[in-house]
Enzyme design. Structure first.
Site, mmCIF file in Angstrom:
data_model
loop_
_atom_site.group_PDB
_atom_site.id
_atom_site.type_symbol
_atom_site.label_atom_id
_atom_site.label_comp_id
_atom_site.label_asym_id
_atom_site.label_seq_id
_atom_site.Cartn_x
_atom_site.Cartn_y
_atom_site.Cartn_z
ATOM 1 N N HIS A 66 0.868 -1.175 0.000
ATOM 2 C CA HIS A 66 0.000 0.000 0.000
ATOM 3 C C HIS A 66 0.912 1.234 0.000
ATOM 4 O O HIS A 66 2.027 1.172 0.523
ATOM 5 C CB HIS A 66 -0.832 -0.051 1.291
ATOM 6 C CG HIS A 66 -1.897 0.999 1.430
ATOM 7 N ND1 HIS A 66 -1.622 2.291 1.801
ATOM 8 C CD2 HIS A 66 -3.233 0.935 1.272
ATOM 9 C CE1 HIS A 66 -2.762 2.980 1.867
ATOM 10 N NE2 HIS A 66 -3.753 2.176 1.542
ATOM 11 N N ASP A 80 3.097 -4.517 7.928
ATOM 12 C CA ASP A 80 1.898 -3.690 7.789
ATOM 13 C C ASP A 80 0.704 -4.639 7.896
ATOM 14 O O ASP A 80 0.387 -5.365 6.955
ATOM 15 C CB ASP A 80 1.934 -2.984 6.425
ATOM 16 C CG ASP A 80 0.589 -2.367 6.051
ATOM 17 O OD1 ASP A 80 -0.372 -2.469 6.841
ATOM 18 O OD2 ASP A 80 0.496 -1.780 4.953
ATOM 19 N N GLN A 102 -4.583 -4.984 6.818
ATOM 20 C CA GLN A 102 -5.622 -5.852 6.240
ATOM 21 C C GLN A 102 -5.668 -7.219 6.906
ATOM 22 O O GLN A 102 -6.448 -8.078 6.495
ATOM 23 C CB GLN A 102 -5.366 -6.037 4.737
ATOM 24 C CG GLN A 102 -5.492 -4.769 3.926
ATOM 25 C CD GLN A 102 -6.915 -4.215 3.939
ATOM 26 O OE1 GLN A 102 -7.876 -4.922 4.185
ATOM 27 N NE2 GLN A 102 -7.038 -2.927 3.671
ATOM 28 N N LYS A 152 -10.257 -0.787 10.790
ATOM 29 C CA LYS A 152 -10.410 -1.976 9.943
ATOM 30 C C LYS A 152 -10.645 -3.224 10.793
ATOM 31 O O LYS A 152 -10.656 -4.341 10.297
ATOM 32 C CB LYS A 152 -9.167 -2.161 9.062
ATOM 33 C CG LYS A 152 -8.968 -1.038 8.036
ATOM 34 C CD LYS A 152 -7.917 -1.425 7.031
ATOM 35 C CE LYS A 152 -7.297 -0.243 6.301
ATOM 36 N NZ LYS A 152 -8.164 0.401 5.315
ATOM 37 N N CYS A 203 -4.894 2.892 -3.577
ATOM 38 C CA CYS A 203 -3.629 3.264 -2.921
ATOM 39 C C CYS A 203 -2.554 2.213 -3.146
ATOM 40 O O CYS A 203 -1.743 1.935 -2.248
ATOM 41 C CB CYS A 203 -3.818 3.513 -1.424
ATOM 42 S SG CYS A 203 -4.897 4.883 -1.061
#
Lengths: 423, 147
Positions: free
Chosen positions: A140, A217, A220, A243, A381
């Site tokens: 991302h 990261d 998600q 999220k 993104c």
């Protein structure tokens, strides 16, 4: 039998078989009970943000209604309650990640801020001319740009591990990029554009074997994959509350205490200091050294409530249901004429990206919106991913455990309408 | 469906699939580039001016049906117009798609984009090429961005 009683009967049947009761769970999410453009809302933009259960909304409401005060300051009762609630939330995050200590849990605004914190506080002092930062092609923008800016500043270089046509990391190529001048590996746990689940354990082992720290990261992943940061042995793990069925404006950076202790503060001001004089400031201990200013107290409390909620329904059960939806949607959407799926990794999060021959994703999203279906359209993104797959943009349906197979059917009917309009 | 047809009229779908004047103009006297960073729509606009008369218009780029159709329709409606008339068309078109005034009867074919006003998130798609036109007429070098 009408629809409602069919649903009730179906739900009862599933429950009797010990299956995931999505219809009952939907009751916990007030936002889902609405119509848009006269159609029932079908919310399939969960990779952008998830909806909030009543328990999260109530926790935030309770804080502002009964306990609102600043933390770590007052001696009065409200401040005590606010501080306790805020620190309890930190404890919930620690358990959720199975971190060794609450000192390793830093509250930030979100994944982006967490990555920026690591780039500035960890990366900047360690990076010099000729050094390298290794990423993957599926990152991302928020796990590209902070490193890119830092590399420019330091005369260092970004190295990008390639992905194959399924959207999987080409591990051998990644491994080849790990060199003595590599200072950090920064990698997505799950790709927001492709859904690919990266082989984190292998990545971390390969990096550590060469003494290279790894930032993950987890934006998600955190809501969909059971985490154990000690078992994974990652050096940093970043995720966002919004999220994970929690509020926006709150997120978490997990970092190994051994690193965090060495790192200088990222921002400075109140709460992160121990003593201040005009000659010298000494900094507070972990984690407060990295939490300058009044934090998002209600946000942290809301995130704590979201973790409690996820625990109550069972993250593994929720994830299994999402995988069922993904498999069903992959089959049905993939069968719509003219559709090409983007991201077909063998292990995926519940993200289904696609393009349609002769129709721009924005037009797909507009037509779907009028059928009540919310999907994302655009470069999501992840412009390097668009370039890799030779598309200007994608349409993306992303699922949460409150989605149903019937909603997948509505999506497919909507895509057939797109075909009708654009021939 | 009916509602959607107000937006995606036959003319729009047709222009998006077979955009008119979709080419590079080697002897253009003015060009400008437009970009919508949110959706990635790109347009390159070419003008051939004789004095203040627009003799030829062409464009290249990639984008959604609305932005492509809007650019295609723009090229058709500008040929032979003066720069002052082009500016008037800009004003009229802007009012048409934002619903901020009575649509000008002089807009002709451009009026098929009226449906965009019901889709606030899509207005930028329709106006991108018009902002790019303005930049080309002013001789601006920086690409136009919707953001």
């Amino acid at each position: 039998m009408n629809t409602t009683s069919t649903e009730v009967a179906a739900a009862a049947g599933r429950e009797a078989r010990g299956e995931f009761d999505v219809w009952r769970i939907r009751e916990d999410f007030p936002v889902l009970r609405q119509t848009v453009h006269g159609k029932p809302l079908v919310y399939l933009d969960n990779a952008a943000t998830t909806q909030k259960p009543r328990a999260v909304i109530a926790a935030i409401d309770r804080f502002y209604t009964a306990d609102c005060s600043n933390v770590h300051r007052g001696v009065h009762l409200l401040s005590e309650r606010a501080t306790m609630a805020y620190e309890e939330a930190r404890g919930k995050v620690r358990r959720f990640l199975n971190a060794a200590s609450e000192r390793e849990i830093i509250f930030v605004r979100g994944t982006t801020e967490a990555i920026n914190l690591v780039a500035h506080s960890f990366g900047r002092p360690r990076l010099g001319p000729g050094d390298e930062v290794v990423l993957t092609h599926m990152e991302h923008h928020s796990n590209i740009v902070p490193w890119q800016l830092l590399c420019e500043e330091k005369g260092a270089r970004l190295r990008v591990a390639p992905i194959d046509d399924r959207g999987e990391l080409i591990f051998e190529e990644f491994e080849r990029l790990l060199r003595p001048c590599t200072r950090i590996v920064a990698v997505a746990h799950v790709s927001n554009a492709l859904g690919t689940v990266n082989p984190l354990r292998r990545i971390i082992e390969a990096a550590h074997a060469r003494g290279i720290p790894v930032l993950v990261d987890g934006a998600q992943a955190a809501a969909h994959i059971r985490l154990d940061v000690q078992d994974l042995d990652c050096d940093f793990y970043a995720f966002s509350g919004h999220k994970l069925y929690g509020p926006s404006g709150i997120g978490v950076l997990y970092g190994k205490a051994s690193w965090l202790e060495q790192m200088p503060p990222y921002q400075s001001g109140g709460d992160m200091i121990r003593t201040v004089s005009f000659e010298k400031t000494t900094f507070n201990e972990l984690p407060y050294k990295f939490e300058a200013g009044t934090p998002n107290i209600a946000g942290a409390i809301g995130l704590g409530a979201a973790i409690d909620y996820l625990d109550s329904i069972g993250l593994e059960q929720a994830a299994a249901w999402e995988q069922e939806l993904l498999a069903y949607a992959t089959e049905r959407v993939g069968a719509v004429p003219g559709v090409r799926l983007i991201g077909t990794a063998r292990e995926k999060g519940a993200v289904l990206s696609f393009v349609m021959e002769g129709v721009h994703p924005h037009d797909i999203a507009t037509v779907l919106d009028r059928q009540g279906v919310a999907v994302r359209a655009g470069h999501v993104c992840a412009q390097p991913v668009m370039e890799r797959f030779g598309v200007p943009a994608i349409a993306r349906a992303s699922f949460a455990f409150y989605n149903t197979r019937e909603e997948v059917d509505v999506l497919v009917t909507g895509l057939q309408k797109v075909r009708e309009i654009f021939g | 469906m009916e509602e959607l047809r107000d937006l995606y009229q036959e003319v729009i779908v047709d222009h998006s699939r077979r955009p008119r004047n979709f080419r590079v103009m080697a002897d253009a006297t003015a060009t400008a580039e437009g970009y919508n960073p949110l959706c990635g729509d790109k347009v390159m606009l070419y003008l051939k001016l004789e004095g203040d008369v627009i003799r030829d218009v062409a464009f290249q780029g990639s984008g959604c049906a609305i932005s492509t159709a809007s650019a295609s329709l723009l090229t058709e409606s500008l040929k032979g117009k003066t720069t002052a008339q082009a500016e008037e068309l800009f004003e009229g078109f802007h009012k048409l798609v934002t619903g901020s005034g009575a649509p000008d009867k002089e807009l002709g074919k451009l009026a098929v984009l009226r449906g965009v006003r019901e889709y606030p998130m899509r207005v930028k798609c329709a106006t991108l090429v018009w902002h790019t036109l303005r930049a080309a007429l002013k001789g601006e070098r920086q690409p136009v961005s919707t953001e």
